[in-house]
Enzyme design. Structure first.
Site: not given
Lengths: 491, 491
Positions: B438, B230, B472
Site C-alpha cells: 500500500d 481506508s 491499497h
C-alpha cells in the site's frame, strides 16, 4: 476581511477570471451572476479559494507583462512569456545535417546548447558527458558567463565528485528541451513558426545521438565517462549501449533501463493535467497565453513523486495542524481549501511558480513521453530496429555472474529480456546507484538493472543502495554519499 | 486517415471544443484559426490528441443529455448530470436537530442514507456499523431493493466476513457525500439552493456523530463492532474513540489514526486539479456544467495511488510497447499522446468515466479534506477541543505493552503523542490490518497504529500485515485474507 476579499474578487474583472483562466465565456458570467445572487439571499457568505485565485493572479501578471513589453517597440511580436537563459551564458552548436530519429523521419537540422567546466586535455581523453534530468538546462554548475548556481553545483568543481582539476565536463540541454537546444518551442525552418506539436516524437536514444553529434564537432572521440541521474541515467545507459567503444565508464544514479508502469502512470497523470488546460490548445499556444496553470499542477504531481513519505513525515508531521486562532474566528465559513498546511506551501513554492512560467509545456510533454518509451529489453530494441554503433563484442572477462554475485533467487519478471538487451554494455565498467526511499525509480529497479548487467556478462558492475529519506531527489542533495560513490568509481 | 480525423475535428464545431471544454471564447477561436492557417503553410499535418478529445466528447454527451431531458416537461429545471441511486433503494433518516461540527457551527438538520443486511436481534446487540471509503455509497452489497453488486459484495452475506446469519450490518453514506446523505450538493434549507461551497468544513468525527444520531434513532445503544477500510478505518477508530462504551470491537483495515503528509499531498494534487477546472466555478456548478474533466483527472491520480508498482509491472510490464505496425506507417506525425499504452486504458476506464459523471465534485473536495485533517495525536485532539463521550476509563488489563509486543526499538516520530491521543481506545479489542504494498496508507502507518494502541495500554490489539501486490485496493479484492482476518476477529 473575508467579505472584502470576496468583494474584490467579484468587483475586479481580471481577478474574476479564475481556474484555468481564460477570458470568461458568457456561460461563466452567468454562473458568476448566479453565485452573486446566491450570496444576496444566502445566510452564508461565499468562501474564498486562495489556491485557485493564484492561477488567476498569475494569468494577470502574464497579461500585464505582455502589455508593458508591447509598449516597447523593440519587444513587439509574439514573445513566449517563459524566459530562456541568456544565450550568452551557454554555447550552441548548430548541426546542419539530418538527425536520425527512433520514431520519426530525421530532423533536418538542430541546435544543441552546452556548457563546460575544467580543461580539455591535449589528448582529449578526460571528457565526462553529464546528462540532465527531465527539465534541467545545461547549467549544471556556475560558470564565469553565468554565476547562478547550477542544478548540480556541489558535485562539479575542484575536488568534487566530477573533479574539474582532472576532468573536462560537458553538459547539454536535451533534444526536445527549451533552454537552447531544438525542441517544440523552436522555429521549424520549413514554416518559420514554432514546431509546437508538429515536433516529432523523440526518444532517449535520439537525445544521445544529438549529444554525439556535438562530441564529433568538438573532436572528442572517446569519453572518459558518461554520467547521469534520473532521466540522465537513462541517457547514460543508452550512450554506453549505442557507442560502447566511445565510452570508458558509465554512471547510472536513480535511473532505470526500463520505465516501470507506475512511473509511466505518474507522468501520464502530469501530461493529462497539462493538456487539459485550454491554454494548451493542442500545443499551439506560442501566440497566446501558455498553459501555466496546467504546468503548475503537473509540477505539483511531479514534486510528490520526487520525495519520500518518511522525509515528509519528519519535515511536516508536526506542522499538519488544525485551524489557527485567526482562522477559527471565521471557521464557520472556512472552505476546505483555506485550511493551510505547511505542505501546501511546499507544493506551491516560488520555485514552482518560476517553473510554470519559464519552462515550455510542450517540452515537458515530449521529454516525459521519451522517458515512458525507454525500454532496453531485447524485444523492444529489436522492434525499434535499434542496434549499437558496433557489433556487440564478446565479454572480455566473464560471461556469467561472478561468485560474489550469483543470479538472483527471485529474478524480476523481465530480467532475462533485459539482460539480453544490455549485452552491448557487457564490457563497460558501470556504477549503478539507487535509493531505497525512491518511489519514482524504486530500488527494485536498481537491483534489476545491476542483476541484468551481471547476467549480460558484465563483471564490473559497482552497485550501491543508499538509505536516507530524500527519495528520488537524493541525487540532487546527498553530496557526501552520491558524490563519494561517483568519485570513487571514476578514479 | 490521420488527416480526415483531423479535418473532422476542425469542421465539427462540438468536437472543436477541447480540454476543459467550455464554449470557446473568441481568443480560443483565434488560436484555432491560427492553427488552421498554420497547417495550410506547414509541411507537417496537425497531430490529434485522443486523450484530450475525450473530454470534449464527454461534454458533448452531457449537453445532448441536457437537451433531450429538457424536451421532457417533467424533467425541466436545472438537474445535475450525475445520477444519484434511486432513493427507493436505500432508507433515509432525517435528523431535525442540530449536528455539532468540529470546525464550524452546527448543521441545523441533515439526512443520512443507509442500507442494512441481516436481522436485528431482539436484544439489538448484533449490530455491525460498516464505514465507507471516500466515494462509496451505502450500497455495500446487493439487497432486494437494489440487486446491483455493492462495493463490498463478497464480504457481506451468510458465511461471509460480515456474516448476516449472525450480524445486522448497517452501512451509511457519509456526511458530505452525494448518495442520499446531506452534503454540498444538498439543498440548504436556509436558501432552498444547493449548499455548494457554503457547506461547512466537516471532519471524520462529524461523520461518526451523524451515524450515531441514526443509531439513536434506530434504538441501537451498543454496536457489536465498528468496521471500516481506508477512510472507513478512520471513522471506525474515531467511533471507538468517541463512544468507547457503545462499541464492542473496532476493525481498522488499511487506515491510519493520523493522515501522513504524503497522502495529504496526493489528495491535495487531486483537489487542485479538480478546482482548476473552470466548470468547478468555485463550487457553484449545480446550475451549469459539472467539472467532469477535473474530476476525471483527479480520479486518475487517485487510481495511481490505489495500486502498487509490483502489480502494475506484472499486469502491464509486457504490454508497454513501442509503436504498432499501423502506427509506424504514420509515425512521422504521431504526437506523444497517440502512443497508446495498455496502462492508459486502465487509467481512463469506463468506470472512471462513470465516476466523473455520477459523483459530486464538491463531495470529493469536502471528504478528502476531512481525511487530510484526521489526526488523533493528543495535541491535535486537544486543539480541537475534542473529547470522548465518557471519561477515559483506566485500562482493564495492562497499562504497558505486553511481553510479546515490547515497545518498538525505532518508534515512529509521533508515536508517544499518538499513544496519548488513543488512550480512550485502550479497552476496546481492535483489529489492525495493513498491506505491505500500500503506498497510500503505507505499512509503516499500520505498525505505528498498532504500536500506539499497545503503548496506550491496549492489550487486545490483533495486528496483521498482508503481502501481495494489490496495494491499497487489497481491502476490496482479497476476500480470503482480509475477510478471513475479520471473520476470525469478530467471533
Amino acid at each position: 476581511m473575508f467579505h472584502s476579499t470576496k468583494q474584490q474578487l467579484f468587483v475586479n474583472p481580471p481577478a474574476a477570471t479564475h481556474g484555468y483562466a481564460r477570458p470568461s465565456s458568457s456561460g461563466a458570467h452567468r454562473l458568476k451572476l448566479a453565485a452573486r445572487l446566491y450570496t444576496a439571499t444566502s445566510a452564508r457568505p461565499l468562501p474564498s479559494f486562495p489556491c485557485v485565485a493564484q492561477h488567476a493572479a498569475r494569468e494577470n501578471r502574464i497579461l500585464s507583462l505582455r502589455a508593458s513589453s508591447s509598449s516597447d517597440p523593440s519587444a513587439s511580436g509574439p514573445e513566449p512569456p517563459y524566459a530562456r537563459p541568456s544565450p550568452s551564458s551557454y554555447q550552441t552548436y548548430h548541426h546542419n545535417k539530418p538527425l536520425p530519429l527512433t520514431y520519426a523521419e530525421p530532423l533536418p537540422e538542430f541546435d544543441i546548447a552546452y556548457e563546460t567546466w575544467g580543461t580539455l586535455s591535449p589528448a582529449r581523453d578526460n571528457v565526462i558527458l553529464l546528462h540532465t534530468g527531465l527539465s534541467a538546462s545545461s547549467h549544471a554548475a556556475s560558470t564565469p558567463e553565468n554565476s547562478a548556481p547550477g542544478w548540480w553545483e556541489k558535485f562539479i568543481g575542484p575536488g568534487r565528485a566530477l573533479d574539474t582539476r582532472q576532468f573536462f565536463v560537458i553538459c547539454t540541454n536535451v533534444l526536445g528541451g527549451c533552454y537552447g537546444t531544438t525542441g517544440p518551442s523552436s522555429i521549424d525552418p520549413a514554416t518559420s513558426k514554432p514546431y509546437a506539436t508538429t515536433f516529432p516524437v523523440i526518444s532517449i536514444f535520439d537525445m544521445v545521438r544529438a549529444q554525439f553529434a556535438l562530441l564529433d564537432h568538438l573532436g572528442i572521440v572517446k569519453l572518459y565517462a558518461s554520467v547521469g541521474s534520473s532521466m540522465g541515467a537513462m541517457q547514460s545507459l543508452a550512450a554506453g549501449w549505442m557507442f560502447p567503444e566511445r565510452i570508458g565508464k558509465v554512471v547510472s544514479i536513480s535511473g532505470t533501463a526500463r520505465s516501470s508502469p507506475s512511473s509511466i502512470a505518474m507522468r501520464f497523470a502530469q501530461r493529462s493535467v497539462l493538456m487539459a488546460d485550454p491554454n494548451w490548445n493542442e500545443g499551439f499556444y506560442y501566440e497566446g497565453l501558455p498553459p501555466h496553470t496546467g504546468l503548475k499542477l503537473a509540477r505539483q504531481i511531479a514534486t510528490i513523486t520526487y520525495r519520500s513519505g518518511p522525509e515528509w513525515d519528519i519535515r511536516f508531521g508536526r506542522q499538519v495542524r488544525p485551524l489557527s486562532s485567526s482562522e477559527t474566528t471565521e471557521k464557520q465559513h472556512t472552505p476546505p481549501c483555506a485550511l493551510i498546511f505547511s505542505l501546501r506551501r511546499t507544493l506551491t513554492t516560488r520555485r514552482g511558480e518560476q517553473f510554470c512560467l519559464k519552462y515550455d509545456a510542450n517540452s515537458l510533454i515530449y521529454i516525459s513521453k521519451a522517458m515512458d518509451l525507454f525500454d532496453m529489453t531485447e524485444p523492444s530494441l529489436v522492434a525499434l530496429g535499434l542496434s549499437p554503433a558496433i557489433p556487440t563484442p564478446p565479454p572480455t572477462v566473464s560471461s556469467s555472474p561472478t561468485r560474489a554475485h550469483p543470479p538472483p533467487a527471485n529474478p524480476a519478471p523481465h530480467l532475462p529480456e533485459l539482460a539480453a538487451g544490455l549485452r552491448p554494455l557487457a564490457n563497460t565498467p558501470i556504477l549503478v546507484l539507487g535509493v531505497q526511499s525512491d518511489i519514482l525509480f524504486p530500488v527494485d529497479q536498481q537491483r534489476e538493472l545491476a542483476d541484468a548487467l551481471r547476467m549480460a556478462g558484465n563483471s564490473r558492475v559497482s552497485y550501491y543502495e543508499l538509505g536516507g529519506v530524500w527519495g528520488h531527489d537524493t541525487f540532487l542533495l546527498d553530496e557526501q554519499n552520491v558524490g563519494g560513490a561517483i568519485r570513487g568509481f571514476l578514479l
